[in-house]
Motif scaffolding. Structure first.
Motif, PDB file in Angstrom:
ATOM      1  N   ASP A   1       4.705   0.875  22.388  1.00  0.00           N
ATOM      2  CA  ASP A   1       3.406   0.215  21.777  1.00  0.00           C
ATOM      3  C   ASP A   1       3.357  -1.498  21.797  1.00  0.00           C
ATOM      4  N   MET A   2       3.598  -1.782  22.979  1.00  0.00           N
ATOM      5  CA  MET A   2       4.278  -3.066  23.947  1.00  0.00           C
ATOM      6  C   MET A   2       3.362  -4.277  22.388  1.00  0.00           C
ATOM      7  N   ASN A   3       1.864  -4.051  22.391  1.00  0.00           N
ATOM      8  CA  ASN A   3       1.761  -5.536  21.587  1.00  0.00           C
ATOM      9  C   ASN A   3       1.674  -5.112  19.545  1.00  0.00           C
ATOM     10  N   ARG A   4       2.578  -3.841  19.582  1.00  0.00           N
ATOM     11  CA  ARG A   4       3.168  -3.338  17.783  1.00  0.00           C
ATOM     12  C   ARG A   4       1.305  -3.397  17.208  1.00  0.00           C
ATOM     13  N   ASP A   5       1.107  -3.229  17.574  1.00  0.00           N
ATOM     14  CA  ASP A   5      -0.153  -3.186  16.462  1.00  0.00           C
ATOM     15  C   ASP A   5      -0.583  -1.424  16.209  1.00  0.00           C
ATOM     16  N   GLY A   6       0.633  -0.207  16.031  1.00  0.00           N
ATOM     17  CA  GLY A   6       0.471   0.264  15.496  1.00  0.00           C
ATOM     18  C   GLY A   6      -0.328   1.949  16.217  1.00  0.00           C
ATOM     19  N   PHE A   7      -0.384   1.487  18.168  1.00  0.00           N
ATOM     20  CA  PHE A   7      -1.218   2.510  18.867  1.00  0.00           C
ATOM     21  C   PHE A   7      -0.417   2.316  20.585  1.00  0.00           C
ATOM     22  N   ILE A   8      -0.303   2.991  20.643  1.00  0.00           N
ATOM     23  CA  ILE A   8      -0.524   3.301  22.693  1.00  0.00           C
ATOM     24  C   ILE A   8      -2.015   2.713  23.232  1.00  0.00           C
ATOM     25  N   THR A   9      -2.086   2.282  23.793  1.00  0.00           N
ATOM     26  CA  THR A   9      -3.832   1.820  24.503  1.00  0.00           C
ATOM     27  C   THR A   9      -3.325   2.074  25.890  1.00  0.00           C
ATOM     28  N   VAL A  10      -3.946   1.986  26.546  1.00  0.00           N
ATOM     29  CA  VAL A  10      -4.332   1.919  28.293  1.00  0.00           C
ATOM     30  C   VAL A  10      -3.159   0.103  28.714  1.00  0.00           C
ATOM     31  N   SER A  11      -3.876  -0.389  27.750  1.00  0.00           N
ATOM     32  CA  SER A  11      -2.846  -2.190  27.876  1.00  0.00           C
ATOM     33  C   SER A  11      -1.428  -2.009  27.040  1.00  0.00           C
ATOM     34  N   ASP A  12      -1.062  -1.329  26.276  1.00  0.00           N
ATOM     35  CA  ASP A  12       0.102  -0.532  26.353  1.00  0.00           C
ATOM     36  C   ASP A  12       0.742  -0.672  27.601  1.00  0.00           C
ATOM     37  N   LEU A  13       0.629   0.420  27.905  1.00  0.00           N
ATOM     38  CA  LEU A  13       0.563   1.494  28.261  1.00  0.00           C
ATOM     39  C   LEU A  13       1.285   0.466  30.054  1.00  0.00           C
ATOM     40  N   ASP A  14       0.413  -0.110  30.500  1.00  0.00           N
ATOM     41  CA  ASP A  14       0.205  -1.373  31.390  1.00  0.00           C
ATOM     42  C   ASP A  14       1.320  -2.139  31.577  1.00  0.00           C
ATOM     43  N   LEU A  15       1.720  -2.964  30.237  1.00  0.00           N
ATOM     44  CA  LEU A  15       2.199  -3.396  30.057  1.00  0.00           C
ATOM     45  C   LEU A  15       4.222  -2.740  30.253  1.00  0.00           C
ATOM     46  N   TYR A  16       3.624  -2.094  29.445  1.00  0.00           N
ATOM     47  CA  TYR A  16       5.503  -1.084  29.726  1.00  0.00           C
ATOM     48  C   TYR A  16       5.347  -1.046  31.107  1.00  0.00           C
ATOM     49  N   TYR A  17       4.772  -0.012  31.336  1.00  0.00           N
ATOM     50  CA  TYR A  17       5.175  -0.711  33.195  1.00  0.00           C
ATOM     51  C   TYR A  17       5.581  -1.475  34.110  1.00  0.00           C
ATOM     52  N   GLN A  18       5.171  -2.445  33.982  1.00  0.00           N
ATOM     53  CA  GLN A  18       5.660  -4.024  34.322  1.00  0.00           C
ATOM     54  C   GLN A  18       7.245  -4.014  33.833  1.00  0.00           C
ATOM     55  N   LYS A  19       7.055  -3.773  32.317  1.00  0.00           N
ATOM     56  CA  LYS A  19       8.491  -3.400  32.037  1.00  0.00           C
ATOM     57  C   LYS A  19       9.662  -2.868  32.613  1.00  0.00           C
ATOM     58  N   ILE A  20       9.055  -1.904  33.265  1.00  0.00           N
ATOM     59  CA  ILE A  20      10.451  -0.751  34.304  1.00  0.00           C
ATOM     60  C   ILE A  20      10.022  -0.877  35.659  1.00  0.00           C
ATOM     61  N   ASP A  21       9.134  -1.454  35.403  1.00  0.00           N
ATOM     62  CA  ASP A  21       9.253  -2.096  37.047  1.00  0.00           C
ATOM     63  C   ASP A  21      10.328  -3.752  37.692  1.00  0.00           C
ATOM     64  N   THR A  22      11.683  -2.797  37.307  1.00  0.00           N
ATOM     65  CA  THR A  22      12.803  -4.104  37.316  1.00  0.00           C
ATOM     66  C   THR A  22      12.629  -5.063  38.257  1.00  0.00           C
ATOM     67  N   ASN A  23      11.942  -4.669  39.436  1.00  0.00           N
ATOM     68  CA  ASN A  23      12.110  -5.312  40.785  1.00  0.00           C
ATOM     69  C   ASN A  23      11.105  -6.427  41.232  1.00  0.00           C
ATOM     70  N   ASP A  24      10.226  -6.551  39.709  1.00  0.00           N
ATOM     71  CA  ASP A  24       9.027  -6.676  39.742  1.00  0.00           C
ATOM     72  C   ASP A  24       7.922  -6.649  41.294  1.00  0.00           C
ATOM     73  N   ASN A  25       8.251  -5.713  42.049  1.00  0.00           N
ATOM     74  CA  ASN A  25       7.246  -5.656  43.188  1.00  0.00           C
ATOM     75  C   ASN A  25       6.328  -4.360  43.357  1.00  0.00           C
ATOM     76  N   GLY A  26       5.475  -3.848  41.679  1.00  0.00           N
ATOM     77  CA  GLY A  26       5.184  -3.478  41.236  1.00  0.00           C
ATOM     78  C   GLY A  26       4.616  -2.212  42.055  1.00  0.00           C
ATOM     79  N   HIS A  27       6.302  -1.653  42.528  1.00  0.00           N
ATOM     80  CA  HIS A  27       5.739   0.131  41.844  1.00  0.00           C
ATOM     81  C   HIS A  27       7.108   0.148  41.212  1.00  0.00           C
TER      82      HIS A  27
END
Length: 162
Positions: free
Chosen positions: A99-125
């Protein structure tokens, strides 16, 4: 996906003895790392060596019980820990991670932001090593929190602290 991994190593794998060269925490992290590594083929569905952003979106389908395109904390915990109620603390921690935006729900937007967080070398994969490293750390932290919650006496501490 992720709950299967946790159930696997929480149900017996930890009984293996530690070696003289590893602390209990290092031993636990190596177990978690092996389990997360074993999980990789299920998240790299096309076998291209990358965990794609769309792979994160399966969480909505798997956890959105009322099909409103968002996953509440209650939905997430109920689905994640449905067979292992002892995993509720871990499920709650993982929900807060997603829940990246801390609104109490997981949405596609949260999941996209979370994906960016775990892409630690920022190469899009997210490559296997990024995935394994990130989730090994997260599951270890959440398990330590879980242990603290379940091993702390429920009675209040004596006056003046310990």
């Amino acid at each position: 996906m992720i709950s299967l991994c946790l159930v696997l190593f929480f149900t017996g794998t930890l009984a293996a003895p530690t070696t003289h060269t590893q602390s209990p925490l290092q031993h636990f992290k190596s177990i978690v790392r092996r389990q997360v590594t074993a999980l990789w083929p299920t998240v790299d569905t096309d076998g291209d060596g990358h965990f794609e952003v769309n792979d994160m979106h399966h969480i909505l389908g798997d956890y959105d019980a009322d099909h409103d395109q968002k996953v509440s904390e209650q939905e997430f915990i109920a689905r994640f820990a449905h067979n292992e109620p002892d995993l509720n603390v871990i499920a709650q921690g993982l929900f807060f991670e997603f829940d990246m935006n801390r609104d109490g729900f997981i949405t596609v937007s949260d999941l996209d932001l979370y994906y960016q967080k775990i892409d630690t070398n920022d190469n899009g994969h997210v490559e296997k090593e990024e995935f394994v490293h990130y989730f090994t750390e997260i599951f270890t932290i959440l398990y330590v929190i879980q242990l603290n919650q379940t091993t702390t006496p429920s009675s209040a501490a004596a006056p003046g602290g310990r």
